[in-house]
Write a protein that holds these residues in place. Structure first.
Motif, PDB file in Angstrom:
ATOM      1  N   GLY A   1      10.347  -2.409  58.591  1.00 60.32           N
ATOM      2  CA  GLY A   1       9.444  -2.548  57.462  1.00 60.32           C
ATOM      3  C   GLY A   1       9.240  -1.220  56.754  1.00 60.32           C
ATOM      4  O   GLY A   1       9.717  -0.175  57.200  1.00 60.32           O
ATOM      5  N   PRO A   2       8.520  -1.237  55.654  1.00 60.76           N
ATOM      6  CA  PRO A   2       8.350  -0.014  54.861  1.00 60.76           C
ATOM      7  C   PRO A   2       7.547   1.052  55.603  1.00 60.76           C
ATOM      8  O   PRO A   2       6.604   0.748  56.326  1.00 60.76           O
ATOM      9  N   THR A   3       7.985   2.273  55.455  1.00 60.78           N
ATOM     10  CA  THR A   3       7.278   3.434  56.011  1.00 60.78           C
ATOM     11  C   THR A   3       6.962   4.388  54.872  1.00 60.78           C
ATOM     12  O   THR A   3       7.506   4.279  53.773  1.00 60.78           O
TER      13      THR A   3
ATOM     14  N   GLN B   1       9.912  -7.634  52.622  1.00 61.21           N
ATOM     15  CA  GLN B   1      10.737  -8.306  51.615  1.00 61.21           C
ATOM     16  C   GLN B   1      10.548  -7.705  50.226  1.00 61.21           C
ATOM     17  O   GLN B   1      11.520  -7.479  49.503  1.00 61.21           O
ATOM     18  N   THR B   2       9.314  -7.437  49.834  1.00 60.06           N
ATOM     19  CA  THR B   2       9.104  -6.887  48.490  1.00 60.06           C
ATOM     20  C   THR B   2       9.643  -5.467  48.391  1.00 60.06           C
ATOM     21  O   THR B   2      10.171  -5.070  47.346  1.00 60.06           O
ATOM     22  N   PHE B   3       9.538  -4.711  49.490  1.00 57.54           N
ATOM     23  CA  PHE B   3      10.101  -3.365  49.460  1.00 57.54           C
ATOM     24  C   PHE B   3      11.625  -3.442  49.407  1.00 57.54           C
ATOM     25  O   PHE B   3      12.268  -2.664  48.697  1.00 57.54           O
TER      26      PHE B   3
ATOM     27  N   GLN C   1      15.030 -11.182  39.601  1.00 59.98           N
ATOM     28  CA  GLN C   1      15.116 -11.667  40.974  1.00 59.98           C
ATOM     29  C   GLN C   1      16.548 -11.488  41.489  1.00 59.98           C
ATOM     30  O   GLN C   1      17.426 -11.016  40.778  1.00 59.98           O
ATOM     31  N   PHE C   2      16.756 -11.903  42.749  1.00 56.18           N
ATOM     32  CA  PHE C   2      18.078 -11.780  43.345  1.00 56.18           C
ATOM     33  C   PHE C   2      18.614 -13.161  43.700  1.00 56.18           C
ATOM     34  O   PHE C   2      18.012 -13.899  44.480  1.00 56.18           O
ATOM     35  N   ASP C   3      19.747 -13.499  43.077  1.00 55.18           N
ATOM     36  CA  ASP C   3      20.410 -14.775  43.328  1.00 55.18           C
ATOM     37  C   ASP C   3      21.321 -14.660  44.542  1.00 55.18           C
ATOM     38  O   ASP C   3      21.805 -13.579  44.874  1.00 55.18           O
ATOM     39  N   ASP C   4      21.604 -15.801  45.175  1.00 56.25           N
ATOM     40  CA  ASP C   4      22.680 -15.843  46.148  1.00 56.25           C
ATOM     41  C   ASP C   4      23.995 -15.525  45.438  1.00 56.25           C
ATOM     42  O   ASP C   4      24.201 -15.905  44.277  1.00 56.25           O
ATOM     43  N   PHE C   5      24.896 -14.842  46.141  1.00 58.44           N
ATOM     44  CA  PHE C   5      26.184 -14.453  45.560  1.00 58.44           C
ATOM     45  C   PHE C   5      26.921 -15.695  45.052  1.00 58.44           C
ATOM     46  O   PHE C   5      27.319 -15.746  43.880  1.00 58.44           O
ATOM     47  N   ILE C   6      27.119 -16.683  45.933  1.00 58.36           N
ATOM     48  CA  ILE C   6      27.845 -17.890  45.536  1.00 58.36           C
ATOM     49  C   ILE C   6      26.976 -18.682  44.561  1.00 58.36           C
ATOM     50  O   ILE C   6      25.848 -19.053  44.864  1.00 58.36           O
TER      51      ILE C   6
END
Length: 506
Positions: free
Chosen positions: A398-400, A427-429, A464-469
């Motif tokens: 996790g974030p530090t 996840q957000t980091f 946002q981030f899509d799945d590659f496929i």
């Protein structure tokens, strides 16, 4: 002449690196063989110089209005073209490339030529009677360059031939088979660990491999191994640890204060630049000219340029308006420039890529260009080390605060605010770091490999981030498929080497 692996590896000794004094030797120069050539320290230096020269294949031409480096930009969806006059480049943009695409053939041949000449150095230099410190450094450089080349090969094609010695027609593996990716990565890591202990200087303003370059590549390799397809998640800790070694003791390494310094030729191999491909007008100009606008007078040449790589407009718009990297002539883009490089300011009509624009060579306000583009092509910048550390450290636990500090340094330079540690979860980091990779490292031949190792792609329209496929590249409205995780092996290699097989889907 057909260039197969076997022929490139068997004929890799480059005669062009011999100095004039070599021709004064009693032996007929036309009969030079590795056994007679590798006898002095000068020969060793010439041999490693050949490997460095080979690495510049990245900037070589790939047909009309195209260069090899565009291979790794076009499929990402972050760029498009104004000219569309190169069919091979068009196929990369439209994700319709195949085993005859010129860029793919050029990269295969280029990568394996680097490997071939590195193998010659590693085979022959140990037997030369010369200063041991100098010898060890040359061998360390050869190990790095071989690892660098194999790192491209394994990410582009997956299982690839693993050749570690010079080849001839009588070699047992003259027609090699493909080795598993795990074996290729093992060689890469071992080469880099040995290069770490080769006595290389921490940095090198001449542009040769340094210890910080070795550590950066090793951190990047570990980060890649932690992702797809190996999924060795324990490697995140290794990547974080290796990147932290650089961050904790950077020496002269630092982020430049301004983005203009990133493409200032007077700062080649200094500050933020850890390792670059070297260019000098006496040998060859910077090869990024295909980023110039199509037939607009932005340089001393007047109306010229091809516009064959320009920003995809949605990707440009994905930068926050307050992001300094988006600002005209301050960051990575420009929307206006000076007529013929130094005259009256005029509007370009759309954004173009400023990241590799050399104002000294091409001109700037009131100052004519020198017409000598000595700007290097960056391979590793200190900014990437910070982002490797931030991503890897977050994946470990996790974030530090240290990871946040690394991310914040990137965003501070862009004049963006960053939340405190409590405002992030893992996840957000994670996605914040990924977003910075897309915006900080764009147009540097890196993002395609992020897409493959993450199996995720930045969606420029929603952040946002899509799945590659299934992700649709907006420059072509074509969706990425499973087969695109890897590129096809060149058809001629399959024809000429009976032990090679093709990647699925091609």
């Amino acid at each position: 002449m057909r260039y197969t692996i076997s022929k490139v590896l068997g004929l890799a000794l480059v005669l062009g690196v011999f100095g004039c004094s070599d021709f004064l030797d009693e032996q007929d120069p036309s009969n030079l063989q590795p056994e007679s050539f590798y006898t002095t320290a000068t020969h060793a230096e010439s041999a490693i110089a050949a490997v460095y020269a080979d690495a510049r294949f990245v900037g070589d031409g790939a047909g009309i209005f195209s260069s090899n480096w565009q291979f790794l930009l076009a499929p990402t969806g972050t760029t498009t073209t104004e000219t569309a006059q190169n069919s091979d480049l068009n196929n990369l943009y439209s994700l319709s490339f195949d085993d005859n695409t010129l860029h793919i053939r050029n990269w295969w041949r280029g990568v394996y030529k680097v490997i071939a000449n590195a193998n010659l150095v590693l085979e022959n230099v140990p037997g030369i009677d010369m200063d041991e410190g100098q010898k060890n450094q040359i061998l360390g450089e050869a190990k790095f360059l071989r690892a660098w080349a194999y790192f491209y090969a394994v990410r582009l094609w997956g299982d690839v031939p693993l050749i570690t010695t010079p080849q001839s027609a009588t070699s047992e593996d003259f027609f090699p088979s493909r080795a598993p990716q795990s074996e290729v990565y093992s060689l890469i890591v071992n080469d880099l660990l040995e290069a770490e202990n080769a006595g290389l200087p921490w940095t090198d303003e001449s542009g040769r491999v340094s210890q910080s370059a070795v550590k950066t590549l090793l951190a990047k390799v570990y980060l890649t191994m932690a992702g797809f397809p190996l999924n060795e998640t324990a490697r995140y800790a290794d990547a974080a640890s290796k990147a932290k070694e650089i961050i904790d003791n950077p020496g002269p390494l630092r982020l430049f204060d301004t983005y203009g310094e990133v493409h200032d030729e007077t700062l080649n191999n200094m500050g933020e630049h850890i390792f670059s491909l070297q260019y000098n007008n006496l040998i060859g100009d910077n090869p990024m000219g295909n980023m110039f606008p199509n037939f607009q007078p932005v340089t001393y040449r007047g109306p010229s340029g091809t516009g064959s790589t320009i920003p995809q407009i949605d990707f440009y718009n994905s930068f926050d308006d307050g992001d300094l990297r988006k600002q005209n002539r301050d960051g990575w883009f420009y929307t206006s420039y000076y007529t013929n490089g130094s005259g009256e300011l005029f509007e370009l009509g759309k954004p173009y890529i400023f990241k590799h624009f050399n104002v000294i060579a091409n001109g700037t306000e009131g100052v004519e260009g020198t017409a000598k583009d000595n700007l290097n092509v960056p391979i590793f910048r200190y900014a990437e080390v910070l982002l490797i550390y931030a991503e890897a450290a977050n994946e470990v636990g996790g974030p530090t605060q240290d990871a946040l500090d690394a991310l914040t340094a990137i965003r501070d330079r862009a004049q963006l605010t960053t939340g405190d540690l409590g405002s992030f979860n893992q996840q957000t980091f994670r996605e914040a770091v990924w977003t910075e990779r897309w915006h900080e490292l764009c147009f540097e031949m890196k993002l395609w490999f992020d897409m493959v190792r993450l199996r995720k792609v930045y969606n420029s329209t929603n952040g946002q981030f899509d799945d590659f496929i299934g992700h649709v590249n907006l420059n072509s409205d074509q969706a990425l498929q499973e087969k695109h995780y890897l590129f096809p092996l060149p058809e001629q290699e399959i024809i000429n080497s009976p032990n090679l097989t093709q990647n699925q889907g091609y």
